[in-house]
Write a protein that holds these residues in place. Structure first.
Motif, PDB file in Angstrom:
ATOM      1  N   LYS A 108       0.721  -1.304  -0.016  1.00  0.00           N
ATOM      2  CA  LYS A 108       0.005   0.005   0.000  1.00  0.00           C
ATOM      3  C   LYS A 108       0.747   1.139  -0.040  1.00  0.00           C
ATOM      4  CE  LYS A 108      -4.184   0.267   1.594  1.00  0.00           C
ATOM      5  NZ  LYS A 108      -5.421   0.377   2.496  1.00  0.00           N
ATOM      6  N   ALA A 109       2.030   1.294   0.548  1.00  0.00           N
ATOM      7  CA  ALA A 109       2.882   2.303   0.707  1.00  0.00           C
ATOM      8  C   ALA A 109       3.311   2.826  -0.671  1.00  0.00           C
ATOM      9  CB  ALA A 109       4.226   1.879   1.468  1.00  0.00           C
ATOM     10  N   LYS A 110       3.373   2.046  -1.670  1.00  0.00           N
ATOM     11  CA  LYS A 110       4.031   2.204  -2.982  1.00  0.00           C
ATOM     12  C   LYS A 110       2.953   2.375  -3.932  1.00  0.00           C
ATOM     13  CE  LYS A 110       7.836   2.843  -5.483  1.00  0.00           C
ATOM     14  NZ  LYS A 110       9.222   2.893  -5.272  1.00  0.00           N
ATOM     15  N   LEU A 111       1.970   1.740  -3.843  1.00  0.00           N
ATOM     16  CA  LEU A 111       0.706   1.369  -4.841  1.00  0.00           C
ATOM     17  C   LEU A 111      -0.490   1.674  -4.380  1.00  0.00           C
ATOM     18  CD1 LEU A 111       1.793  -2.207  -5.585  1.00  0.00           C
ATOM     19  CD2 LEU A 111       2.300  -0.272  -7.143  1.00  0.00           C
ATOM     20  N   THR A 164      12.869   4.479   6.113  1.00  0.00           N
ATOM     21  CA  THR A 164      12.015   4.005   7.036  1.00  0.00           C
ATOM     22  C   THR A 164      10.505   3.250   6.540  1.00  0.00           C
ATOM     23  OG1 THR A 164      12.902   5.125   8.817  1.00  0.00           O
ATOM     24  CG2 THR A 164      10.962   4.463   9.337  1.00  0.00           C
ATOM     25  N   ASN A 165      10.639   2.237   6.451  1.00  0.00           N
ATOM     26  CA  ASN A 165       9.176   1.558   5.999  1.00  0.00           C
ATOM     27  C   ASN A 165       8.115   1.894   7.179  1.00  0.00           C
ATOM     28  OD1 ASN A 165      10.167   0.306   3.521  1.00  0.00           O
ATOM     29  ND2 ASN A 165      11.635  -0.761   4.658  1.00  0.00           N
ATOM     30  N   ILE A 166       7.066   1.891   6.568  1.00  0.00           N
ATOM     31  CA  ILE A 166       5.923   2.102   7.825  1.00  0.00           C
ATOM     32  C   ILE A 166       4.809   1.167   7.669  1.00  0.00           C
ATOM     33  CG2 ILE A 166       4.173   3.976   8.731  1.00  0.00           C
ATOM     34  CD1 ILE A 166       6.274   6.106   7.500  1.00  0.00           C
ATOM     35  N   THR A 167       4.285   0.639   8.649  1.00  0.00           N
ATOM     36  CA  THR A 167       3.200  -0.497   8.428  1.00  0.00           C
ATOM     37  C   THR A 167       2.016   0.178   8.899  1.00  0.00           C
ATOM     38  OG1 THR A 167       3.658  -1.904  10.197  1.00  0.00           O
ATOM     39  CG2 THR A 167       4.815  -2.573   8.123  1.00  0.00           C
ATOM     40  N   ASP A 168       2.171   1.281   9.759  1.00  0.00           N
ATOM     41  CA  ASP A 168       1.009   1.897  10.374  1.00  0.00           C
ATOM     42  C   ASP A 168       0.354   2.850   9.457  1.00  0.00           C
ATOM     43  OD1 ASP A 168       2.181   0.516  12.484  1.00  0.00           O
ATOM     44  OD2 ASP A 168       2.269   2.373  13.924  1.00  0.00           O
ATOM     45  N   GLU A 169      -0.845   3.360  10.190  1.00  0.00           N
ATOM     46  CA  GLU A 169      -1.655   4.366   9.359  1.00  0.00           C
ATOM     47  C   GLU A 169      -1.027   5.895   9.351  1.00  0.00           C
ATOM     48  OE1 GLU A 169      -3.892   5.094   6.512  1.00  0.00           O
ATOM     49  OE2 GLU A 169      -3.892   2.787   7.104  1.00  0.00           O
ATOM     50  N   THR A 170      -0.243   6.414   8.198  1.00  0.00           N
ATOM     51  CA  THR A 170       0.475   7.582   8.733  1.00  0.00           C
ATOM     52  C   THR A 170       0.297   8.554   7.358  1.00  0.00           C
ATOM     53  OG1 THR A 170       2.255   6.615   7.691  1.00  0.00           O
ATOM     54  CG2 THR A 170       2.241   7.293  10.167  1.00  0.00           C
ATOM     55  N   PRO A 171       0.251   9.777   7.429  1.00  0.00           N
ATOM     56  CA  PRO A 171      -0.296  10.615   6.341  1.00  0.00           C
ATOM     57  C   PRO A 171       0.590  10.337   5.088  1.00  0.00           C
ATOM     58  CG  PRO A 171       0.124  12.131   8.408  1.00  0.00           C
ATOM     59  CD  PRO A 171       0.552  10.662   8.698  1.00  0.00           C
ATOM     60  N   PHE A 172       1.922   9.770   5.436  1.00  0.00           N
ATOM     61  CA  PHE A 172       2.604   9.449   4.327  1.00  0.00           C
ATOM     62  C   PHE A 172       2.980   8.073   3.994  1.00  0.00           C
ATOM     63  CE2 PHE A 172       4.518  12.110   7.870  1.00  0.00           C
ATOM     64  CZ  PHE A 172       5.265  10.876   8.595  1.00  0.00           C
ATOM     65  N   THR A 173       3.530   7.612   3.188  1.00  0.00           N
ATOM     66  CA  THR A 173       3.810   6.011   3.195  1.00  0.00           C
ATOM     67  C   THR A 173       5.289   5.637   3.276  1.00  0.00           C
ATOM     68  OG1 THR A 173       3.727   6.405   0.759  1.00  0.00           O
ATOM     69  CG2 THR A 173       1.724   5.750   1.865  1.00  0.00           C
ATOM     70  N   GLY A 174       6.271   6.576   3.829  1.00  0.00           N
ATOM     71  CA  GLY A 174       7.598   6.227   3.973  1.00  0.00           C
ATOM     72  C   GLY A 174       8.313   7.444   4.431  1.00  0.00           C
ATOM     73  N   VAL A 175       9.386   7.024   4.960  1.00  0.00           N
ATOM     74  CA  VAL A 175      10.115   8.261   5.220  1.00  0.00           C
ATOM     75  C   VAL A 175      11.677   7.970   4.787  1.00  0.00           C
ATOM     76  CG1 VAL A 175      11.520   9.617   7.341  1.00  0.00           C
ATOM     77  CG2 VAL A 175       9.015   8.792   7.499  1.00  0.00           C
ATOM     78  N   ILE A 176      12.215   9.042   4.265  1.00  0.00           N
ATOM     79  CA  ILE A 176      13.614   8.930   3.460  1.00  0.00           C
ATOM     80  C   ILE A 176      14.457  10.011   3.835  1.00  0.00           C
ATOM     81  CG2 ILE A 176      15.005   9.059   1.113  1.00  0.00           C
ATOM     82  CD1 ILE A 176      11.726   7.209   1.146  1.00  0.00           C
ATOM     83  N   GLU A 177      15.249   9.607   4.685  1.00  0.00           N
ATOM     84  CA  GLU A 177      16.096  10.797   5.386  1.00  0.00           C
ATOM     85  C   GLU A 177      17.490  10.793   4.518  1.00  0.00           C
ATOM     86  OE1 GLU A 177      16.222  10.459   9.658  1.00  0.00           O
ATOM     87  OE2 GLU A 177      17.459  12.405   9.843  1.00  0.00           O
ATOM     88  N   MET A 178      17.542  11.662   3.562  1.00  0.00           N
ATOM     89  CA  MET A 178      18.555  11.676   2.726  1.00  0.00           C
ATOM     90  C   MET A 178      19.958  12.005   3.320  1.00  0.00           C
ATOM     91  SD  MET A 178      17.977  11.502  -0.284  1.00  0.00           S
ATOM     92  CE  MET A 178      19.314  10.946  -1.516  1.00  0.00           C
ATOM     93  N   SER A 179      19.671  12.869   4.479  1.00  0.00           N
ATOM     94  CA  SER A 179      20.944  13.054   5.180  1.00  0.00           C
ATOM     95  C   SER A 179      21.570  11.983   6.024  1.00  0.00           C
ATOM     96  CB  SER A 179      20.860  14.372   6.045  1.00  0.00           C
ATOM     97  OG  SER A 179      19.426  14.454   6.657  1.00  0.00           O
ATOM     98  N   PRO A 206       7.165  10.814   1.110  1.00  0.00           N
ATOM     99  CA  PRO A 206       6.357  10.503   0.107  1.00  0.00           C
ATOM    100  C   PRO A 206       4.976   9.772   0.182  1.00  0.00           C
ATOM    101  CG  PRO A 206       7.947   8.576   0.336  1.00  0.00           C
ATOM    102  CD  PRO A 206       7.931   9.769   1.404  1.00  0.00           C
ATOM    103  N   LYS A 207       3.997  10.077  -0.579  1.00  0.00           N
ATOM    104  CA  LYS A 207       2.673   9.457  -0.329  1.00  0.00           C
ATOM    105  C   LYS A 207       2.445   8.971  -2.125  1.00  0.00           C
ATOM    106  CE  LYS A 207      -2.079   9.129   1.254  1.00  0.00           C
ATOM    107  NZ  LYS A 207      -1.916   8.161   2.028  1.00  0.00           N
ATOM    108  N   TYR A 208       2.354   7.660  -2.035  1.00  0.00           N
ATOM    109  CA  TYR A 208       2.123   7.401  -3.690  1.00  0.00           C
ATOM    110  C   TYR A 208       0.578   7.484  -3.634  1.00  0.00           C
ATOM    111  CZ  TYR A 208       6.749   6.389  -4.458  1.00  0.00           C
ATOM    112  OH  TYR A 208       8.174   6.386  -4.828  1.00  0.00           O
ATOM    113  N   VAL A 209      -0.016   7.672  -4.571  1.00  0.00           N
ATOM    114  CA  VAL A 209      -1.591   7.810  -4.751  1.00  0.00           C
ATOM    115  C   VAL A 209      -1.883   7.671  -6.223  1.00  0.00           C
ATOM    116  CG1 VAL A 209      -2.249   9.188  -2.668  1.00  0.00           C
ATOM    117  CG2 VAL A 209      -1.547  10.142  -4.949  1.00  0.00           C
TER     118      VAL A 209
END
Ligand SMILES: Cc1cc2nc3c(=O)[nH]c(=O)nc-3n(C[C@H](O)[C@H](O)[C@H](O)COP(=O)(O)OP(=O)(O)OC[C@H]3O[C@@H](n4cnc5c(N)ncnc54)[C@H](O)[C@@H]3O)c2cc1C
Length: 432
Positions: free
Chosen positions: A159-162, A299-314, A331-334
């Motif tokens: 669901k995070a990506k699709l 950071t992959n997320i399995t809980d319900e959050t407004p976005f579907t992942g966290v990418i900490e570039m730094s 990111p939130k893929y929709v």
């Protein structure tokens, strides 16, 4: 004999085709609707920092990306870093960066872990991806990993990506994702080494544009093409704001549905096939902060959050690149018609920062230096069941008009490496 070629779109696909055609002596014009080159890989300014609008990483195994970076003189500018991965589930953040951490991961019992590990190993060994196109990703993963692991791990990750479109997606999607991750781990060092070019894609694109200009390529920015029409002697007219320019061949690298609308001379069947490609979109926020939130790149997320992942570039890129600050992507893929696209940037900022506060108690809003939102309705085609049998042909019914884009990446995920590989194959196979 050298040709006069028009390329529609200055993303990596269009720019690579332009480079190879110009190197063999063709006259090339690139038309780009945006104000800068790079498309999905373009850069923008956040705070005082110029960095990629969407998070980008190169894998050691990305031979095509590395070759093009070498061709533009930046091979020695790669930084390779061993990164960590986080997993946020049931309100807690876990490290999932090695086998030991995976084995300790509390939300799954040992049997589920063995089945999950077995699924990933098995997928990495499957060679015939076409078989996987016939089965839904949900059925395949449930069969291999079990229902509870599918519910707890796979469904949230899909669901995070699709989004809900995972229900229409074939098992080839997860196969391609796992293959890419395995390639990253198996490229010599057996570690997950991720890389970036110092200066980011802004620098890569600057060098690429210089190389193209030196080869005589004309890049026309803010030039949205309105129509493409066949002309006498198998030539092709490109129409931009009522101005006609004539070419020997035209290569469209825009999304398939855009291509369908640009060429009225396509047959109804052709137009239907092109418009039939279903895309996934994205709302992707960049947050520049004074403080880090974790040391995980993803950071992959399995809980319900407004976005579907966290990418900490730094956590990957030296923070000197960010003026001592930290850059985080949310990111939130929709799907392209999702209501998220109608939200104002302020509303997205409010929701996303509230989500960060909930996930990371140490995160404070007053640490935010700048927040920007990118919205793209058509990012990558959904690999639906039997996708490869409905892919539009690259060579069209209109002589010397070609449509080549991410819809033609059949056994991979969308990334610059696959995009450049497709462009290289296109130039050789289609002899435009
Ligand atoms: C959130 C996100 C994360 C990503 N992460 C990674 C990563 O970590 N590593 C990696 O390698 N890749 C990553 N990618 C993928 C990478 O960005 C793409 O593979 C690549 O940029 C695709 O290039 P393209 O040329 O096919 O398409 P695009 O970049 O979409 O280029 C198409 C161009 O056509 C132009 N255009 C459209 N219509 C017209 C018209 N009518 N007239 C003129 N121009 C037109 C558009 O403006 C655009 O510039 C990521 C992408 C996203 C969105």
């Amino acid at each position: 004999m050298s040709k006069n070629i028009a390329i529609i779109g200055a993303g990596f696909l269009g720019l690579t085709v332009a480079l190879r055609c110009a190197q063999r002596g063709d006259t090339v014009t690139v038309f780009e609707s945006g104000a800068e080159i790079g498309g999905l890989a373009s850069a923008w300014k956040i705070g005082d920092v110029v960095w990629d609008k969407h998070y980008h990483v190169t894998l050691l195994s990305d031979a095509y990306t590395r070759k093009i970076v070498e061709d533009i003189g930046l091979a020695d500018e790669f930084e390779w870093v061993e990164t960590k991965t986080g997993f946020y589930t049931e309100g807690k953040l876990y490290s999932m960066s090695n086998t030991l951490e995976f084995l300790k991961f509390p939300p799954l019992d040992i049997i589920s872990k063995l089945r999950l590990g077995g699924t990933i190993f098995y997928a990495s060994r499957v060679k015939d991806w076409k078989v996987l196109e016939k089965i839904s990703v949900e059925k395949w993963l449930t069969k291999l990993s079990g229902k509870s692991t599918f519910e707890k791990m796979w469904r949230p990750l899909l669901k995070a990506k699709l989004g809900d479109a995972y229900k229409k997606t074939s098992a080839a999607f997860i196969w391609a994702t796992i293959q890419r991750m395995y390639a990253a781990r198996n490229s010599g060092l057996k570690k997950e080494m991720f890389g970036y070019v110092r200066g980011g894609y802004a620098r890569v694109l600057e060098n690429l544009a210089k190389k193209l200009t030196d080869l005589g390529v004309s890049i026309k920015l803010e030039s949205k093409i309105d129509r493409i029409e066949p002309a006498d002697n198998n030539k092709v007219n490109v129409i931009n704001s009522g101005v006609y320019s004539i070419f020997d061949a035209v290569v469209l690298t825009c999304p398939s549905s855009v291509a369908a609308d640009l060429v009225p001379a396509f047959t109804p069947k052709e137009r239907q096939t092109l418009s039939g490609v279903k895309y996934q979109g994205i709302v992707c926020a960049s947050v520049l902060t004074k403080t880090p939130i974790s040391d995980y790149y993803v950071t992959n997320i399995t809980d319900e959050t407004p976005f579907t992942g966290v990418i900490e570039m730094s956590a990957l890129v030296d923070k000197k690149e960010f003026g001592g600050n930290h850059l985080i992507y949310l990111p939130k893929y929709v799907e392209p018609d999702d209501a998220m696209f109608e939200l104002s940037d302020d509303e997205i900022e409010k929701r996303f920062l509230a989500g960060l506060e909930k996930m990371y108690p140490s995160f404070k809003r007053d640490a935010v230096v700048d927040f920007r939102v990118s919205k793209v309705r058509q990012v990558f085609p959904l690999p639906v069941l039997n996708y490869s049998s409905s892919v539009p042909s690259i060579k069209t019914s209109v002589p010397n008009v070609f449509v080549v884009n991410s819809a033609h990446i059949l056994n991979g995920t969308l990334n610059v490496n696959e995009t450049v590989a497709l462009a290289e194959r296109f130039v050789i196979e289609h002899k435009i």
